[in-house]
Each structure stands twice: as C-alpha cells, then as structure tokens.
Design an enzyme around this catalytic site. Structure first.
Site, mmCIF file in Angstrom:
data_model
loop_
_atom_site.group_PDB
_atom_site.id
_atom_site.type_symbol
_atom_site.label_atom_id
_atom_site.label_comp_id
_atom_site.label_asym_id
_atom_site.label_seq_id
_atom_site.Cartn_x
_atom_site.Cartn_y
_atom_site.Cartn_z
ATOM 1 N N TRP A 130 0.849 -1.190 0.000
ATOM 2 C CA TRP A 130 0.000 0.000 0.000
ATOM 3 C C TRP A 130 0.887 1.243 0.000
ATOM 4 O O TRP A 130 1.860 1.323 0.755
ATOM 5 C CB TRP A 130 -0.907 -0.019 1.232
ATOM 6 C CG TRP A 130 -1.816 1.157 1.380
ATOM 7 C CD1 TRP A 130 -2.593 1.731 0.412
ATOM 8 C CD2 TRP A 130 -2.072 1.897 2.583
ATOM 9 N NE1 TRP A 130 -3.308 2.778 0.937
ATOM 10 C CE2 TRP A 130 -3.004 2.896 2.268
ATOM 11 C CE3 TRP A 130 -1.591 1.800 3.892
ATOM 12 C CZ2 TRP A 130 -3.476 3.805 3.216
ATOM 13 C CZ3 TRP A 130 -2.063 2.688 4.831
ATOM 14 C CH2 TRP A 130 -2.990 3.684 4.494
ATOM 15 N N ASP A 211 -1.140 -6.180 8.847
ATOM 16 C CA ASP A 211 -2.106 -5.146 8.474
ATOM 17 C C ASP A 211 -3.354 -5.884 7.990
ATOM 18 O O ASP A 211 -3.338 -6.554 6.962
ATOM 19 C CB ASP A 211 -1.530 -4.250 7.376
ATOM 20 C CG ASP A 211 -2.398 -3.020 7.137
ATOM 21 O OD1 ASP A 211 -3.510 -2.951 7.688
ATOM 22 O OD2 ASP A 211 -1.973 -2.126 6.375
ATOM 23 N N LYS A 246 -13.939 -0.992 5.481
ATOM 24 C CA LYS A 246 -14.432 -1.746 4.342
ATOM 25 C C LYS A 246 -15.516 -2.740 4.731
ATOM 26 O O LYS A 246 -16.575 -2.795 4.116
ATOM 27 C CB LYS A 246 -13.279 -2.498 3.655
ATOM 28 C CG LYS A 246 -12.521 -1.672 2.641
ATOM 29 C CD LYS A 246 -11.633 -0.623 3.271
ATOM 30 C CE LYS A 246 -10.808 0.130 2.236
ATOM 31 N NZ LYS A 246 -9.949 1.146 2.850
#
Length: 397
Positions: A130, A211, A246
């Site tokens: 990311w 993560d 999300k």
C-alpha cells in the site's frame, strides 16, 4: 516561516479522487481509491449499521470522552475478530487493544511505540505494498526496507524470493504482512505458504506486524483470519492493525484498532501503560461513534447475522465483477489473458497495465486508475463495465 513551503506532490491515490471530481466527463470512472460501490455505483450504508445507530441514539446518555485506549467493549470485539472467541491469547490476557482513528492511525500508533522500544529496528514491507505504508513508517522514524512479494510474469506470489529475503532479516526487525486481500496485488498466501512464512518468523525471531484491513472480503470472516491465527499460534509476540472501513462500510467514521500480543499478561500490562502515553500525546482519545456501531452489531445476535449476510453480498459482488471484467474483455477480442484477476482476492487487482496506458485511460477516457496499474474492482458496475473494457481494449492495441 510558512512562505518557505513548496507545493507538495498530490497523494498517489487520494489525489486521483480530487482530479476525478474536477473531471466534467459524465462517463468518468474512478477505480483508484479503495471504496466499495454497489451495483448502482454508490457507497451504501449497511442496513445493520443503520439499525445499530438507531439503538445507539435511543440509549445514548452522554457525549463524554472515551478512555485513552477507547471502548473496552469494542476492544473485546476486535480481539474476537482477530483470534476467535476461545483463543488462549484472550483467555490469558496477553493481548492489548486500543481503538484508533482508522487503520492508518493504528499503523502510526504502532510505529511510534515500536520505534520507542526498538529504535534500531528496520520495518520491512512487501514489494509492492500500500502506497501509504512507507510514508507512515518513515515519518515514525523507521528505515523502511522491502522484501520481494509479486512475480509480475506469473501473476503470483514470488514465494521463493520472499523466503530468501526473510531469512536474511536481522533478529528484532519488524515485517509487515497483509492479513488478506493484499493491497495492491489482491494475491494472498495459501495456508501452506503462511506456514512456511511462520517458520521463518520463528527461526529468525522477527516481529510480525499484520495489516488486517479487509477481513471478510476474500473468503469469509473466519477464513480470512487463518494466516493471522497461524502466526499467533507460532510466535509469542505480534502486532495487528485492524480497520472496519471496508467490512462495515464505515469509511468516514475512521474506526480502526491496534493490537499487541505479548508473552505474558504482565508484559501486556506494561505495554498498555506505554501505549496510553503514545495516544495521549497524539490525539488524546478516539471518537466514539464508529466503535459503538461495531460493538453494537457484534453483540446483537440479529444484527450480527444481518451484517454477516451484507458482508457476503459485498464479497460476492466483487467476485462477480472480477469474472464480468475478464469475460467482457475477452468478448471484445482482447488477446491478453486477464484470467488471473478471477483468482485474486478483495477490492484490488494488479491489472498489468503500465503507466503510459494508465495515463491514456485517464486523459482520453476519464478512467482513473493508480499509476501502478492497481484497479479497485469494487468500483466496477454492470453500468460502467462496457465503457471500461472498451477503453482498456483500445489502450492495449
């Protein structure tokens, strides 16, 4: 003082959204930022979330501050998400969880604490990862290094290269791993590959930092935690950053968590006291609403079932868009094989498009994709699929 500033470059992902908003083309498509869209192209509020908010509003009696680490009820829910309700880590009180402003806040809080306890350690991230990972940990004072992850030719994990590098990492360094739905590739280790990675973590005495921003969007809530739980069963210490942006659709509530697993409850107590200092000197304490939504849903049998069904709908729609994308390109006569996209997980895929092709898509067709070629599959709809695929077919000629 302030006139010394120079214009900073726009964020690689959020900057795309700014450009998208300014684009007058009515057929513009944004596949850059990681936000889920339903079949109508909107980012909906889950029905379970609306019902939870009704309960919260009805029963709310105060707007007073939360404790420094946030809601204890929420922390318990987070730990159950990560490890399962009956894991010995929870029973032995070896885990410390603090509520944070989103997953990004979790990463930075952890970075600050880890830098304090291990100032000479390096932070190792996957290549690619990311885009914000490097910035977050660099600003926390870490030297950020990369380990191989993606085999561009095979469209798969380069496990041999990854393992070779992991075996050279010094004891005490930190390795950032994506729990599921790897961002940006969408390619995750299978359970056997996770086992091989765990063996190296144990052998090298490397601290794993997972993560975990997309739990539930790959194969299922429990299924997506398999890698993390295998690590938790293999090592005495780990760090996990969670996000509910999300899987609960709580993007603007900025609700995340950071969890540290220690070798004993006594160590966990000491870590918790230092974690409070980090948070107190940063943002003092977190906002309440997002955590209240998550805790309300997870502690209500009816709402939890409703939420689980809604997450499944999101997961299924993303998979449907993956197949539709591949099938539509094929129907348009595109010779390139995009079938690998159906094997990837979560919101993102590495499309294989190069920067020039991405630039052409934006400039000529108002289709916004990250420069690396990462596509947010969750932004595709039946309504924009033909427009998208026709444009891609043109740039591939």
């Amino acid at each position: 003082m302030f006139e010394k500033f120079q214009m900073a470059p726009p964020d690689a992902i959020l900057g795309l959204t700014e450009a998208f908003k300014k684009d007058p083309n009515p057929k513009k498509i944004n596949l850059g930022v990681g936000v889920y869209k339903d079949a109508l192209g909107t980012t909906p509020v889950m029905e379970s979330v609306k019902k939870a908010e009704e309960i919260i509003l009805k029963n709310q009696t105060t707007k007073s501050y939360l404790p420094i680490p946030g809601s204890a009820e929420y922390a318990a829910v987070v730990q159950e998400f990560l490890f399962g309700s009956d894991h010995e880590i929870i029973g032995d009180k070896r885990a410390v969880t603090a509520q944070t402003p989103g997953g990004t806040g979790a990463l930075r809080v952890a970075g600050d604490l880890l830098k304090q306890v291990r100032p000479d350690a390096a932070m190792w991230v996957s290549d690619p990862t990311w885009a914000n990972h490097t910035g977050i940990f660099t600003n926390a004072g870490f030297e950020v290094k990369k380990y191989p992850y993606y085999d561009a030719a095979a469209k798969a994990i380069d496990l041999d290269a990854m393992k070779k590098t992991l075996k050279t990492i010094p004891e005490g360094d930190v390795v950032l791993l994506h729990g599921c739905c790897h961002n940006p590739t969408g390619i995750d280790p299978d359970i056997d590959q996770w086992g091989q990675i765990c063996d190296i973590l144990v052998e090298r005495k490397i601290l794993p930092f997972v993560d975990f921003a997309y739990q539930g969007l790959a194969n299922g809530i429990e299924e997506d935690a398999q890698g993390l739980r295998l690590i938790a069963n293999s090592v005495k210490e780990l760090v996990a950053a969670s996000s509910f942006s999300k899987n609960f659709g709580l993007y603007n509530e900025r609700i995340g968590a950071i969890t540290f697993v220690c070798d004993s409850s006594a160590t966990a107590d000491k870590l918790a006291s230092n974690l409070k200092l980090i948070i107190r000197r940063n943002y003092s304490n977190p906002p309440a609403h997002g955590a209240a939504i998550v805790a309300t849903i997870m502690n209500n049998t009816e709402l939890k079932k409703l939420w689980q069904s809604e997450v499944k709908q999101i997961r299924d729609r993303i998979k449907e868009m993956r197949h539709s994308f591949v099938d539509t390109l094929k129907s348009l006569g595109v010779k390139n094989d995009f079938s690998f996209i159906t094997e990837q997980n979560g919101m993102f895929s590495f499309s294989g498009l190069n920067k020039d092709q991405v630039d052409t898509l934006r400039e000529k067709y108002s289709i916004y994709i990250v420069g690396s070629g990462r596509i947010n599959v969750a932004g595709m709809t039946a309504g924009n699929m033909n427009t998208l695929c026709k444009a891609i077919a043109e740039v591939l000629k």
